[in-house]
Design a protein around this motif. Structure first.
Motif, PDB file in Angstrom:
ATOM      1  N   SER A   1      12.379  63.224  16.933  1.00  0.00           N
ATOM      2  CA  SER A   1      12.708  62.406  16.411  1.00  0.00           C
ATOM      3  C   SER A   1      13.516  61.002  16.392  1.00  0.00           C
ATOM      4  CB  SER A   1      13.739  63.421  14.623  1.00  0.00           C
ATOM      5  OG  SER A   1      13.539  62.633  13.954  1.00  0.00           O
ATOM      6  N   TRP A   2      13.144  60.294  16.555  1.00  0.00           N
ATOM      7  CA  TRP A   2      12.604  58.786  17.518  1.00  0.00           C
ATOM      8  C   TRP A   2      14.130  58.334  18.440  1.00  0.00           C
ATOM      9  CZ3 TRP A   2       8.463  57.369  16.838  1.00  0.00           C
ATOM     10  CH2 TRP A   2       7.344  57.808  15.384  1.00  0.00           C
TER      11      TRP A   2
ATOM     12  N   ALA B   1      11.389  49.967  21.717  1.00  0.00           N
ATOM     13  CA  ALA B   1      10.998  49.161  20.329  1.00  0.00           C
ATOM     14  C   ALA B   1       9.761  48.741  20.240  1.00  0.00           C
ATOM     15  CB  ALA B   1      11.633  47.356  21.082  1.00  0.00           C
TER      16      ALA B   1
ATOM     17  N   TYR C   1       9.593  51.973  17.644  1.00  0.00           N
ATOM     18  CA  TYR C   1       9.384  51.688  16.166  1.00  0.00           C
ATOM     19  C   TYR C   1       8.240  51.260  16.269  1.00  0.00           C
ATOM     20  CZ  TYR C   1      14.081  54.141  17.379  1.00  0.00           C
ATOM     21  OH  TYR C   1      15.050  54.291  18.008  1.00  0.00           O
TER      22      TYR C   1
ATOM     23  N   ALA D   1       5.762  51.603  12.043  1.00  0.00           N
ATOM     24  CA  ALA D   1       6.713  51.220  11.526  1.00  0.00           C
ATOM     25  C   ALA D   1       4.679  50.743  10.958  1.00  0.00           C
ATOM     26  CB  ALA D   1       6.906  49.176  11.714  1.00  0.00           C
TER      27      ALA D   1
ATOM     28  N   VAL E   1       3.064  54.010   8.934  1.00  0.00           N
ATOM     29  CA  VAL E   1       4.267  53.819   7.905  1.00  0.00           C
ATOM     30  C   VAL E   1       2.454  52.575   7.320  1.00  0.00           C
ATOM     31  CG1 VAL E   1       5.740  53.302   6.302  1.00  0.00           C
ATOM     32  CG2 VAL E   1       6.122  54.610   8.470  1.00  0.00           C
ATOM     33  N   ARG E   2       2.742  51.669   7.892  1.00  0.00           N
ATOM     34  CA  ARG E   2       2.035  50.409   6.870  1.00  0.00           C
ATOM     35  C   ARG E   2       0.311  51.450   6.338  1.00  0.00           C
ATOM     36  NH1 ARG E   2       5.227  46.680   5.930  1.00  0.00           N
ATOM     37  NH2 ARG E   2       6.123  45.879   7.821  1.00  0.00           N
TER      38      ARG E   2
ATOM     39  N   VAL F   1       6.413  59.072   5.269  1.00  0.00           N
ATOM     40  CA  VAL F   1       6.981  60.016   5.818  1.00  0.00           C
ATOM     41  C   VAL F   1       8.062  60.816   5.917  1.00  0.00           C
ATOM     42  CG1 VAL F   1       9.323  58.523   6.929  1.00  0.00           C
ATOM     43  CG2 VAL F   1       7.516  57.053   6.951  1.00  0.00           C
ATOM     44  N   GLY F   2       8.447  61.165   4.516  1.00  0.00           N
ATOM     45  CA  GLY F   2       9.378  61.611   3.909  1.00  0.00           C
ATOM     46  C   GLY F   2       8.488  63.251   3.646  1.00  0.00           C
TER      47      GLY F   2
ATOM     48  N   ASN G   1       7.817  64.543   7.509  1.00  0.00           N
ATOM     49  CA  ASN G   1       8.599  65.207   8.313  1.00  0.00           C
ATOM     50  C   ASN G   1       9.587  66.195   7.537  1.00  0.00           C
ATOM     51  OD1 ASN G   1       9.503  63.310  10.594  1.00  0.00           O
ATOM     52  ND2 ASN G   1       9.457  62.231   8.576  1.00  0.00           N
TER      53      ASN G   1
ATOM     54  N   TYR H   1      22.431  50.176  13.514  1.00  0.00           N
ATOM     55  CA  TYR H   1      21.595  51.368  14.277  1.00  0.00           C
ATOM     56  C   TYR H   1      21.888  52.483  14.094  1.00  0.00           C
ATOM     57  CZ  TYR H   1      18.680  54.514  16.999  1.00  0.00           C
ATOM     58  OH  TYR H   1      18.307  55.279  17.825  1.00  0.00           O
TER      59      TYR H   1
ATOM     60  N   SER I   1      17.645  60.837  10.892  1.00  0.00           N
ATOM     61  CA  SER I   1      16.881  60.620  12.361  1.00  0.00           C
ATOM     62  C   SER I   1      15.535  59.717  11.991  1.00  0.00           C
ATOM     63  CB  SER I   1      16.988  61.058  13.133  1.00  0.00           C
ATOM     64  OG  SER I   1      17.395  60.240  14.381  1.00  0.00           O
ATOM     65  N   TRP I   2      15.609  59.045  11.269  1.00  0.00           N
ATOM     66  CA  TRP I   2      14.463  57.963  10.748  1.00  0.00           C
ATOM     67  C   TRP I   2      13.048  59.551   9.619  1.00  0.00           C
ATOM     68  CZ3 TRP I   2      15.877  53.259  11.259  1.00  0.00           C
ATOM     69  CH2 TRP I   2      16.877  53.237  12.413  1.00  0.00           C
ATOM     70  N   GLN I   3      13.766  60.427   8.790  1.00  0.00           N
ATOM     71  CA  GLN I   3      13.238  60.868   9.225  1.00  0.00           C
ATOM     72  C   GLN I   3      13.038  60.902   7.191  1.00  0.00           C
ATOM     73  OE1 GLN I   3      14.122  65.018   9.823  1.00  0.00           O
ATOM     74  NE2 GLN I   3      14.028  64.231  12.174  1.00  0.00           N
ATOM     75  N   TYR I   4      13.689  60.782   6.262  1.00  0.00           N
ATOM     76  CA  TYR I   4      13.617  61.070   4.535  1.00  0.00           C
ATOM     77  C   TYR I   4      12.466  59.754   4.244  1.00  0.00           C
ATOM     78  CZ  TYR I   4      18.227  63.415   5.635  1.00  0.00           C
ATOM     79  OH  TYR I   4      19.014  64.658   5.825  1.00  0.00           O
TER      80      TYR I   4
ATOM     81  N   THR J   1      12.665  55.812   3.860  1.00  0.00           N
ATOM     82  CA  THR J   1      12.351  55.123   5.860  1.00  0.00           C
ATOM     83  C   THR J   1      11.383  54.739   5.497  1.00  0.00           C
ATOM     84  OG1 THR J   1      13.263  57.006   6.878  1.00  0.00           O
ATOM     85  CG2 THR J   1      12.173  55.365   7.931  1.00  0.00           C
ATOM     86  N   THR J   2      11.603  52.925   5.879  1.00  0.00           N
ATOM     87  CA  THR J   2      10.001  52.022   4.993  1.00  0.00           C
ATOM     88  C   THR J   2       9.734  51.649   6.747  1.00  0.00           C
ATOM     89  OG1 THR J   2      11.030  50.462   5.173  1.00  0.00           O
ATOM     90  CG2 THR J   2      10.189  51.840   2.769  1.00  0.00           C
ATOM     91  N   ALA J   3       8.132  50.695   6.759  1.00  0.00           N
ATOM     92  CA  ALA J   3       8.194  50.187   7.625  1.00  0.00           C
ATOM     93  C   ALA J   3       9.248  49.255   7.840  1.00  0.00           C
ATOM     94  CB  ALA J   3       6.787  49.579   7.345  1.00  0.00           C
ATOM     95  N   ALA J   4       9.576  48.826   7.097  1.00  0.00           N
ATOM     96  CA  ALA J   4      11.252  47.864   7.294  1.00  0.00           C
ATOM     97  C   ALA J   4      11.765  47.585   8.069  1.00  0.00           C
ATOM     98  CB  ALA J   4      11.167  47.370   6.254  1.00  0.00           C
TER      99      ALA J   4
ATOM    100  N   TYR K   1      11.463  50.577   9.983  1.00  0.00           N
ATOM    101  CA  TYR K   1      11.135  50.682  11.694  1.00  0.00           C
ATOM    102  C   TYR K   1      11.283  49.211  12.352  1.00  0.00           C
ATOM    103  CZ  TYR K   1      10.187  55.641  10.540  1.00  0.00           C
ATOM    104  OH  TYR K   1      10.046  57.239  10.724  1.00  0.00           O
ATOM    105  N   GLU K   2      10.555  48.834  11.762  1.00  0.00           N
ATOM    106  CA  GLU K   2      10.481  46.673  12.740  1.00  0.00           C
ATOM    107  C   GLU K   2      12.530  46.743  12.881  1.00  0.00           C
ATOM    108  OE1 GLU K   2       8.598  44.816   9.393  1.00  0.00           O
ATOM    109  OE2 GLU K   2       6.409  45.947  11.147  1.00  0.00           O
TER     110      GLU K   2
ATOM    111  N   ALA L   1      14.590  48.420  13.495  1.00  0.00           N
ATOM    112  CA  ALA L   1      14.888  49.300  14.618  1.00  0.00           C
ATOM    113  C   ALA L   1      14.528  49.218  15.957  1.00  0.00           C
ATOM    114  CB  ALA L   1      14.958  50.794  14.077  1.00  0.00           C
ATOM    115  N   ALA L   2      13.360  48.992  15.773  1.00  0.00           N
ATOM    116  CA  ALA L   2      12.557  47.240  16.550  1.00  0.00           C
ATOM    117  C   ALA L   2      13.636  46.571  17.679  1.00  0.00           C
ATOM    118  CB  ALA L   2      10.739  47.287  17.165  1.00  0.00           C
TER     119      ALA L   2
ATOM    120  N   VAL M   1      16.877  47.536  19.186  1.00  0.00           N
ATOM    121  CA  VAL M   1      16.678  48.229  20.189  1.00  0.00           C
ATOM    122  C   VAL M   1      16.218  46.428  21.188  1.00  0.00           C
ATOM    123  CG1 VAL M   1      14.948  49.376  22.051  1.00  0.00           C
ATOM    124  CG2 VAL M   1      15.214  50.455  20.084  1.00  0.00           C
TER     125      VAL M   1
END
Lengths: 329, 329
Positions: free
Chosen positions: A167-168, A175, A178, A182, A185-186, A191-192, A195, B158, B167-170, B173-176, B178-179, B181-182, B185
């Motif tokens: 899970s990431w 980078a 991730y 993103a 998702v776009r 995601v919900g 997962n 983070y 852990s980025w699952q629910y 969690t949107t594209a933004a 993950y961006e 998180a990138a 990193v």
């Protein structure tokens, strides 16, 4: 050949040929099945004929994946396809005997993988060990070649990379990983919901297995060694399937102070499978396992050895304790 | 005021004033502590004077966070600061009585949160319920205002978002996300090391608690209801701390077929804390809990009710079974 040339050459083959058999390794995980679905549906959307073959078929815990119904066990008669594509499989024998027999008539091989130890078998090999999952290599391949990205491929890539990175979380997650998430998702990945199906959907028997394992938990060497075990009686009583124990060793690996975590599993027939994890680079799990004919990586290794359980445990625990004692000096 | 105007107004205050007390909610989690560290170190790097105050102080499971040593319990004497900033706290009372007393002399309040139910207390309120964590709001705030992003802030963001998204699952969690998180990193976050500290670093007693809970696991209503319990005798025997049980209910919530998962916990003094999770929108956990004076969200709610355990269990289980039966019709 540079990575870019390999990608262009693979693109030329995917264009030139019509029929493909996509294979992945025995006891397949999310990255294996996910990679087959991801590339398979992209090729099919591009008008190609595709077979998705796995030695052990589809495990129950991945049956939620859209497109997974296309995973088949090796047919008895050899398949006639133009190209075989091995995915996420470090060595050819890991594809399985029946799967290899099924594609024996095919002479053109592509090998796409992220395992460092992959020797590059096949005519075209795209090996990127900096990628945390084969699914991520396929994501970049699909984009680079302008292949279609149907919903099955998109979500299969998400699951492949999610499961192979814990899970990431693992250190191979970059980078670019991730940024890929993103983009998926776009493109529409939910995601919900995805997962929840991947992680929150265990059969009751997995929780019963967790309880049974915890009730055998022992620690020693001042809390640096933790181990638990599973015998055949419990396997039968709970109806345990091979995939049920996937990842459970992380529960004891995660204990503060534990350096080595071991799962001893009695197999049908009486052999003992040993799964070993190390959290300290000074304790080489592979080296310890090699003493008993096993192998693997320095932080994750395994053995299949003669039983009975108590003998196997005594030998392996003694070897680990000797290593732990040696690092104290 | 539009979100952008609020951000500019907050920027003006951060610029104009010199000293700040940053608060978060009682029983703080990763997003609460992470938000305090993230904004606190950014302000300090910008030359400001900062106090990080939490009613309950720093929980042991978050002591790995760089900068967490700055989290203090409320001092007995009121602090003299220009501005109070409440972070990740839906209502003022959730900041805690001692924390509120400690900042009683301060008249300027900023409120930054992602809880939908936040009424917008304070002089300036930046509430974004589309953000899966307060840490993500602070990430965008720091960038928008051109504040510094020291390593402590970067890694705290983070951890805040990682822990609040499972852990980025629910689903939040949107594209933004993950961006972000990138970008973290690319700014230097060591994903592998930081996640190992966040997730693979449990005290042995948490695993013992998991075992004790699993040994009380019961299911009913044809597998749609799963519950387990913790009594004071076990709390004392294992030395359980409040944070040890965090997230464990997910183990039974994740069982296939389970619709409602419940954790019954006997508190010192004899009251019973009930944590309830629903996986089906038709079963409103909040509505059930409100029957017993509790509340929360539709899929995650809780109660504090009179004991003894058996009475509380009988009442709550009957209410849940009635709801489950009602949805069958």
């Amino acid at each position: 050949m540079s990575e870019n040339s390999v990608i262009q050459e693979i693109g030329a083959w995917l264009n030139q040929y019509q029929s493909f058999a996509l294979l992945s390794h025995v006891r397949p995980d999310g990255d294996a099945i996910g990679s087959q679905i991801a590339l398979g549906f992209a090729l099919e959307a591009a008008g190609k004929t595709v077979r998705l073959i796995n030695e052990d078929g589809l495990p129950e815990n991945l049956a939620f994946m859209a497109g997974s119904e296309r995973i088949e066990t090796p047919p008895a008669e050899p398949v006639e396809v133009d190209v075989v594509i091995a995915l996420d499989t470090a060595t050819q024998p890991r594809l399985g005997d029946k799967a290899l027999a099924a594609v024996a008539n095919c002479r053109r091989w592509i090998n796409i993988d992220h395992h460092k130890s992959n020797p590059g078998y096949g005519d075209l090999a795209l090996i990127d060990s900096t990628s945390p999952a084969t699914g991520q290599i396929l994501y970049h391949l699909i984009l680079a070649l302008g292949l279609p990205m149907p919903a099955e491929s998109r979500d299969a890539i998400y699951v492949a990379v999610s499961t192979d990175t814990g899970s990431w979380q693992y250190s191979g997650t970059t980078a670019a990983t991730y940024e890929m998430a993103a983009d998926l998702v776009r493109r529409g990945t939910d995601v919900g919901a995805l997962n929840a199906l991947t992680y929150d959907n265990h059969p009751m028997r997995r929780v019963e297995l967790m309880r049974a394992l915890l009730n055998t938990l022992e620690t020693s060497a001042c809390g640096r060694l933790a181990h638990w075990q599973l015998d055949q009686e419990t396997v039968h009583r709970l109806g345990v399937k091979p995939e049920d124990s996937e990842g459970l060793i992380d529960i004891i690996r995660a204990i503060q102070g534990v350096i080595v975590a071991i799962f001893f599993e009695e197999l049908a027939g009486g052999k003992i499978r040993v799964s070993m994890r190390s959290k300290d680079k000074r304790i080489d799990a592979c080296k310890i396992c090699m003493q008993f004919g096993g192998g693997g990586h320095s932080l994750a290794a395994g053995i299949r050895m003669a039983g009975p359980m108590d003998d196997a445990k005594a030998k392996v625990l003694a070897a680990v304790k000797a290593e732990l004692a040696a690092t104290e000096n």
